[in-house]
Write a protein that holds these residues in place. Structure first.
Motif, mmCIF file in Angstrom:
data_model
loop_
_atom_site.group_PDB
_atom_site.id
_atom_site.type_symbol
_atom_site.label_atom_id
_atom_site.label_comp_id
_atom_site.label_asym_id
_atom_site.label_seq_id
_atom_site.Cartn_x
_atom_site.Cartn_y
_atom_site.Cartn_z
ATOM 1 N N ARG A 5 53.816 9.413 32.378
ATOM 2 C CA ARG A 5 55.226 9.541 31.998
ATOM 3 C C ARG A 5 55.383 9.173 30.537
ATOM 4 N NH1 ARG A 5 60.107 6.407 32.042
ATOM 5 N NH2 ARG A 5 61.898 7.678 32.652
ATOM 6 N N TYR A 6 56.208 9.948 29.806
ATOM 7 C CA TYR A 6 56.410 9.711 28.386
ATOM 8 C C TYR A 6 57.861 9.353 28.104
ATOM 9 C CZ TYR A 6 51.725 11.492 27.840
ATOM 10 O OH TYR A 6 50.362 11.644 27.940
ATOM 11 N N THR A 7 58.081 8.844 26.874
ATOM 12 C CA THR A 7 59.406 8.317 26.525
ATOM 13 C C THR A 7 60.485 9.401 26.515
ATOM 14 O OG1 THR A 7 58.790 8.545 24.183
ATOM 15 C CG2 THR A 7 58.486 6.385 25.199
ATOM 16 N N ASP A 8 60.107 10.659 26.406
ATOM 17 C CA ASP A 8 61.105 11.731 26.450
ATOM 18 C C ASP A 8 61.525 12.069 27.878
ATOM 19 O OD1 ASP A 8 58.867 13.004 27.426
ATOM 20 O OD2 ASP A 8 58.815 14.574 25.897
ATOM 21 N N GLY A 9 61.008 11.320 28.847
ATOM 22 C CA GLY A 9 61.388 11.526 30.239
ATOM 23 C C GLY A 9 60.526 12.505 30.995
ATOM 24 N N THR A 10 59.601 13.164 30.330
ATOM 25 C CA THR A 10 58.735 14.116 31.023
ATOM 26 C C THR A 10 57.618 13.385 31.752
ATOM 27 O OG1 THR A 10 57.357 14.426 29.059
ATOM 28 C CG2 THR A 10 59.182 15.956 29.358
ATOM 29 N N VAL A 11 57.233 13.944 32.882
ATOM 30 C CA VAL A 11 56.118 13.421 33.668
ATOM 31 C C VAL A 11 55.119 14.552 33.852
ATOM 32 C CG1 VAL A 11 55.395 12.338 35.823
ATOM 33 C CG2 VAL A 11 57.653 11.821 34.880
ATOM 34 N N TRP A 12 53.867 14.275 33.561
ATOM 35 C CA TRP A 12 52.806 15.274 33.694
ATOM 36 C C TRP A 12 51.878 14.866 34.831
ATOM 37 C CZ3 TRP A 12 52.241 19.606 30.416
ATOM 38 C CH2 TRP A 12 53.143 19.664 29.355
ATOM 39 N N PHE A 13 51.569 15.825 35.687
ATOM 40 C CA PHE A 13 50.626 15.625 36.785
ATOM 41 C C PHE A 13 49.479 16.615 36.634
ATOM 42 C CE2 PHE A 13 54.600 14.056 38.598
ATOM 43 C CZ PHE A 13 54.203 12.886 39.198
ATOM 44 N N GLY A 14 48.268 16.133 36.871
ATOM 45 C CA GLY A 14 47.101 17.005 36.866
ATOM 46 C C GLY A 14 46.367 16.920 38.188
ATOM 47 N N THR A 15 45.768 18.004 38.612
ATOM 48 C CA THR A 15 45.061 18.041 39.887
ATOM 49 C C THR A 15 43.557 18.217 39.648
ATOM 50 O OG1 THR A 15 45.057 20.447 40.242
ATOM 51 C CG2 THR A 15 47.082 19.242 40.804
ATOM 52 N N LYS A 16 42.804 18.091 40.712
ATOM 53 C CA LYS A 16 41.361 18.290 40.633
ATOM 54 C C LYS A 16 40.987 19.767 40.611
ATOM 55 C CE LYS A 16 39.847 13.895 42.604
ATOM 56 N NZ LYS A 16 39.262 13.456 41.318
ATOM 57 N N ASP A 17 41.995 20.653 40.702
ATOM 58 C CA ASP A 17 41.758 22.097 40.648
ATOM 59 C C ASP A 17 42.195 22.712 39.329
ATOM 60 O OD1 ASP A 17 40.833 22.119 43.344
ATOM 61 O OD2 ASP A 17 42.909 22.037 44.022
ATOM 62 N N GLY A 18 42.584 21.871 38.358
ATOM 63 C CA GLY A 18 42.954 22.395 37.059
ATOM 64 C C GLY A 18 44.398 22.822 36.923
ATOM 65 N N ILE A 19 45.235 22.466 37.873
ATOM 66 C CA ILE A 19 46.661 22.807 37.785
ATOM 67 C C ILE A 19 47.406 21.632 37.145
ATOM 68 C CG2 ILE A 19 48.757 23.359 39.097
ATOM 69 C CD1 ILE A 19 46.921 24.612 41.220
ATOM 70 N N ILE A 20 48.256 21.936 36.170
ATOM 71 C CA ILE A 20 49.025 20.912 35.463
ATOM 72 C C ILE A 20 50.512 21.179 35.665
ATOM 73 C CG2 ILE A 20 49.564 19.931 33.201
ATOM 74 C CD1 ILE A 20 46.710 20.641 32.358
ATOM 75 N N ILE A 21 51.224 20.150 36.094
ATOM 76 C CA ILE A 21 52.643 20.280 36.418
ATOM 77 C C ILE A 21 53.448 19.370 35.494
ATOM 78 C CG2 ILE A 21 54.406 20.024 38.222
ATOM 79 C CD1 ILE A 21 52.060 20.332 40.256
ATOM 80 N N LYS A 22 54.492 19.930 34.878
ATOM 81 C CA LYS A 22 55.394 19.158 34.021
ATOM 82 C C LYS A 22 56.743 19.028 34.724
ATOM 83 C CE LYS A 22 57.686 19.323 29.486
ATOM 84 N NZ LYS A 22 57.855 20.136 28.244
#
Length: 265
Positions: A5-22
């Protein structure tokens, strides 16, 4: 496998399959599922002071803020593709921890293999931290190393040497510093979560104190003062000298806790 989580409020998730979710404002705003990332295990995220977002993967480091992802891997000079952690120090050096290549850093556009240059052991590196005294701490599968600041007092240096000896041959998964200068070491040992105070004393929180087990993956302080401790057998909350454990009976879907984040509310 990764969350940040970053100060701009965004949260980034990464998976073991290479998918990245914002996620922003509790809504999924972007999903990266590029051919280039397919099959990569996303291990960590790091946004540097200049705004660049990096992902540590099992195929090197990927830059995510460019129009086209760029990578640094064994193909162009990285000792090991399996990058476990990234860290930016106060001088904007980018530290890289690897599973089989030890530790290195980018400094002024050049990559330095510190495992060779500093004669560090080629161990799996799990965490890197610069503390308030400008010491660089490196957590490994076989103990810790501290690259001490030249301005360090002899007394503090002696305390650090004693701690390094205490954690010799112990797997340390994370190092974290609180605002008061206390350092937290998540270990796979009878020490559980070890706290290293400014005066050189230590305190442990372990299974005998109420943790689900002694294989601690991380610690995290939420804004309400609760110390959250993730283990391979469940989650624990430490507050006012008491530990509350959360396991399958509390409906945790998986007991192997890798990370935790606090939402805005």
């Amino acid at each position: 496998s990764a969350a940040q989580r970053y100060t701009d409020g965004t949260v980034w998730f990464g998976t073991k399959d290479g998918i990245i979710i914002k996620i922003q404002n509790e809504q999924i705003v972007e999903v990266l599922s590029l051919d280039y990332l397919k099959g990569m295990s996303i291990n960590k995220f790091l946004r540097t002071s200049n705004g660049t977002l990096y992902a540590a993967t099992d195929r090197g480091i990927v830059t995510l803020t460019a129009d086209k992802p760029e990578s640094f891997s064994e193909d162009n000079g990285l000792p090991d593709n399996r990058v476990s952690c990234l860290y930016e120090d106060i001088e904007s050096n980018l530290w890289i921890g690897m599973e089989h290549g030890g530790v290195g850093k980018f400094s002024k556009g050049k990559f330095l293999d510190l495992t060779s240059e500093e004669s560090l052991p080629p161990e799996a590196v799990n965490s890197v931290l610069e503390d308030a005294d400008k010491n660089i701490w490196i957590a490994m599968d076989n103990g810790i190393t501290c690259l001490k600041s030249s301005a360090l007092s002899p007394e503090r240096a002696a305390h650090i040497d004693s701690l390094t000896e205490m954690l010799q041959e112990i797997s340390v998964r994370q190092i974290r510093e609180d605002a008061d200068g206390t350092l937290f070491f998540a270990t796979y040992s009878d020490h559980g979560l070890l706290q290293f105070f400014r005066d050189g004393t230590t305190q442990t929180l372990s299974e005998k104190d109420g943790l689900p087990n002694n294989r601690v993956r991380f610690s995290y302080h939420s804004s309400d003062g609760i110390l959250w401790i993730g283990t391979t057998a469940g989650l624990a909350a430490y507050f006012n000298g008491r530990i509350t454990a959360f396991t399958q009976k509390d409906r945790l879907p998986n007991l192997f806790i890798l990370c935790a984040l606090q939402s805005k509310d």
